[in-house]
Design a protein around this motif. Sequence first.
Motif, short mmCIF file in Angstrom:
data_model
loop_
_atom_site.label_atom_id
_atom_site.label_comp_id
_atom_site.label_asym_id
_atom_site.label_seq_id
_atom_site.Cartn_x
_atom_site.Cartn_y
_atom_site.Cartn_z
N GLN A 148 4.65 4.71 -1.96
CA GLN A 148 6.11 4.60 -2.06
C GLN A 148 6.74 4.38 -0.68
N LEU A 149 6.28 5.12 0.31
CA LEU A 149 6.79 4.92 1.67
C LEU A 149 6.38 3.55 2.20
N TRP A 150 5.17 3.15 1.89
CA TRP A 150 4.71 1.81 2.28
C TRP A 150 5.59 0.75 1.63
N GLY A 151 5.99 0.99 0.38
CA GLY A 151 6.85 0.05 -0.32
C GLY A 151 8.17 -0.19 0.41
N LEU A 152 8.72 0.87 1.02
CA LEU A 152 9.96 0.71 1.78
C LEU A 152 9.74 -0.20 2.98
N THR A 153 8.60 -0.08 3.63
CA THR A 153 8.32 -0.95 4.78
C THR A 153 8.08 -2.39 4.33
#
Length: 262
Positions: A148-153
């Motif tokens: 999920q955090l990777w998705g933001l990047t």
Amino acid sequence: MKGEWFGRPERAIVKTVTQAGEGVLKEEDRRGVVRRLEPELWQLLCAACSEIRLLDSREVLSKAGDRIDISALLLDGLMARYVRSSQRGELQSAIVSISVPGDFVDLHALPLKRLDHDIGALTPARIAIFPHAALDQIIDRSSRHARQLWGLTMIDASIHRHWIFRSSRLRALASVADFVSEMDLRLQEAGEIRIDRLPLPLLQTDLAEIAGLSPVHVSRICKELRESGACTIRDGHAEIHDRELLHHLAHFDPSYLYPPEE
């Protein structure tokens, strides 16, 4: 014309970033793209937040090459990334992205530790600070949360690619209309739009850098947009009169923003 403001100019501040409060995130801080994170991850981020900081307008958070061991989530205000270089003794600078409330301004620093660009506030800003050690614990404990955090990047990277396309391929009127259309959607998701009026406190030179134009050309394009009936950019805001026309002038396709599916 070079230093003309579309918004009210703020004085330059060189003081140290200050701590404000106890580092406690509130539910109302969960807005913009960070609201797409599942509630469990948001609660973990609330626990990982070490402090809340206040930045003054045009204050620098980090410079290219600095060692970085924290990442910041923008809660209020606007921030930007700047690429700077020196050519023949003259400093060149360009805004390469703008962050709105709900954006991590430097989450990509978590694996990189040093960035190739400066990060600073365009307006007075409030940010939440997350030590990388705390973020590493969240990622190590759950691959789902890491994705999920990777998705933001990844959304961040998609916006970067579109900015390259905008400045290198779009004609002047389409370029400025495209930028306003993007900011309109992103600020809507962040809850910053008030009756078709979005905050856009930019110097004329800022908008020129973003659109890949000269400041004088930007002034002419803003006049064209106003006279077309699409939008008016002045007094630190963009007032949208006709969204459909604005999107038509920009040939705007919002898919690169990966808006939530209804």
